[in-house]
Scaffold this active site. Sequence first.
Site, mmCIF file in Angstrom:
data_model
loop_
_atom_site.group_PDB
_atom_site.id
_atom_site.type_symbol
_atom_site.label_atom_id
_atom_site.label_comp_id
_atom_site.label_asym_id
_atom_site.label_seq_id
_atom_site.Cartn_x
_atom_site.Cartn_y
_atom_site.Cartn_z
ATOM 1 N N GLU A 116 10.227 -12.656 -18.964
ATOM 2 C CA GLU A 116 9.605 -11.527 -19.649
ATOM 3 C C GLU A 116 10.455 -11.134 -20.844
ATOM 4 O O GLU A 116 11.638 -10.814 -20.664
ATOM 5 C CB GLU A 116 9.469 -10.356 -18.676
ATOM 6 C CG GLU A 116 8.647 -9.197 -19.206
ATOM 7 C CD GLU A 116 8.437 -8.109 -18.162
ATOM 8 O OE1 GLU A 116 7.781 -8.401 -17.137
ATOM 9 O OE2 GLU A 116 8.987 -7.016 -18.361
ATOM 10 N N THR A 143 0.754 -6.121 -11.599
ATOM 11 C CA THR A 143 1.317 -5.001 -12.352
ATOM 12 C C THR A 143 2.638 -4.558 -11.733
ATOM 13 O O THR A 143 3.133 -3.478 -12.048
ATOM 14 C CB THR A 143 0.343 -3.810 -12.363
ATOM 15 O OG1 THR A 143 0.059 -3.414 -11.014
ATOM 16 C CG2 THR A 143 -0.956 -4.164 -13.056
ATOM 17 N N ALA A 144 3.206 -5.397 -10.857
ATOM 18 C CA ALA A 144 4.409 -5.009 -10.117
ATOM 19 C C ALA A 144 5.664 -5.558 -10.790
ATOM 20 O O ALA A 144 6.270 -4.885 -11.633
ATOM 21 C CB ALA A 144 4.296 -5.496 -8.669
ATOM 22 N N ARG A 145 6.054 -6.771 -10.446
ATOM 23 C CA ARG A 145 7.224 -7.424 -11.039
ATOM 24 C C ARG A 145 6.919 -8.906 -11.229
ATOM 25 O O ARG A 145 6.304 -9.553 -10.372
ATOM 26 C CB ARG A 145 8.461 -7.259 -10.149
ATOM 27 C CG ARG A 145 9.013 -5.838 -10.109
ATOM 28 C CD ARG A 145 9.631 -5.460 -11.447
ATOM 29 N NE ARG A 145 10.231 -4.129 -11.443
ATOM 30 C CZ ARG A 145 9.601 -3.026 -11.817
ATOM 31 N NH1 ARG A 145 8.333 -3.085 -12.206
ATOM 32 N NH2 ARG A 145 10.219 -1.857 -11.802
ATOM 33 N N ILE A 147 1.557 3.275 -5.454
ATOM 34 C CA ILE A 147 0.809 2.557 -6.487
ATOM 35 C C ILE A 147 -0.365 1.811 -5.868
ATOM 36 O O ILE A 147 -1.473 1.792 -6.424
ATOM 37 C CB ILE A 147 1.738 1.599 -7.246
ATOM 38 C CG1 ILE A 147 2.782 2.399 -8.037
ATOM 39 C CG2 ILE A 147 0.939 0.702 -8.187
ATOM 40 C CD1 ILE A 147 3.828 1.551 -8.718
ATOM 41 N N HIS A 206 4.108 -5.234 -20.417
ATOM 42 C CA HIS A 206 4.778 -4.344 -19.456
ATOM 43 C C HIS A 206 4.677 -2.888 -19.910
ATOM 44 O O HIS A 206 5.671 -2.175 -20.002
ATOM 45 C CB HIS A 206 6.240 -4.760 -19.272
ATOM 46 C CG HIS A 206 6.808 -4.309 -17.952
ATOM 47 N ND1 HIS A 206 7.886 -4.910 -17.361
ATOM 48 C CD2 HIS A 206 6.441 -3.316 -17.097
ATOM 49 C CE1 HIS A 206 8.172 -4.325 -16.219
ATOM 50 N NE2 HIS A 206 7.310 -3.353 -16.032
ATOM 51 N N LEU A 228 0.842 -1.194 0.000
ATOM 52 C CA LEU A 228 0.000 0.000 0.000
ATOM 53 C C LEU A 228 0.880 1.248 0.000
ATOM 54 O O LEU A 228 0.731 2.144 0.814
ATOM 55 C CB LEU A 228 -0.949 -0.002 1.198
ATOM 56 C CG LEU A 228 -2.231 0.823 1.013
ATOM 57 C CD1 LEU A 228 -3.106 0.191 -0.065
ATOM 58 C CD2 LEU A 228 -3.010 0.920 2.313
ATOM 59 N N GLY A 229 1.822 1.272 -0.956
ATOM 60 C CA GLY A 229 2.598 2.474 -1.220
ATOM 61 C C GLY A 229 1.832 3.354 -2.189
ATOM 62 O O GLY A 229 0.608 3.306 -2.277
#
Length: 208
Positions: free
Chosen positions: A152, A121-123, A36, A173, A33-34
């Site tokens: 990826e 949607t992170a890594r 983004i 991405h 919960l930063g």
Amino acid sequence: MVSFVDAGYSHCSTAILILGSQISGKVVGFLGLGRIGKATAKRVYGFNPGEMIYHSRHEPKFDPSDVHEPYLKLLKPATFEEFLASSDIIFICTDLNPSTYHLFNSDTFKVVKRGVILVNTARGGIVDTKALISALDNGQVGGVALDVTEPEPLPSNHPIVTNYGNRVILAPHLGSSTQETRDAMGLLAIDNLEAGLLGQPLPATMLN
């Protein structure tokens, strides 16, 4: 020809019946919960979820203006186990580090609510791809939306690409691919360069 009699339809159609799952009334979980995570939660709130929960390694930081955001009234913390077992939809919004590498693995997928929708949607490295395939095969994961993958990009013949139809949504991405965002990223790089040359703290780092 596809018959919809079993679904309560009395006619046939050549169309493929594609059904999704709405957010309204669901338990939506946010891992991280930063900036983004908060931005994602703010947008999801508009779809009227039943509950919004989060799990974060650090206590979230909120600006004074955040206290007036209506989504915060619905957002509640949860342990990782509660988070996994309760969420109908999971948004992965955390960074990739030794503690989050393959955090979603075969053990994790045994604990999630059956049929969970996973959005990453992170890594890519946060999700063990082999374990994800098994979870899709056995129905433990109902579907995934991936802007990032491991590896990826995925090869065109990879099972994630070929085997699951509309249960998988893939994007190359490009979550930041707007003109405005890319312009802002370039300006941040210039600001960092100027600050570095002047011996000043960098205005944009992984720590802020």
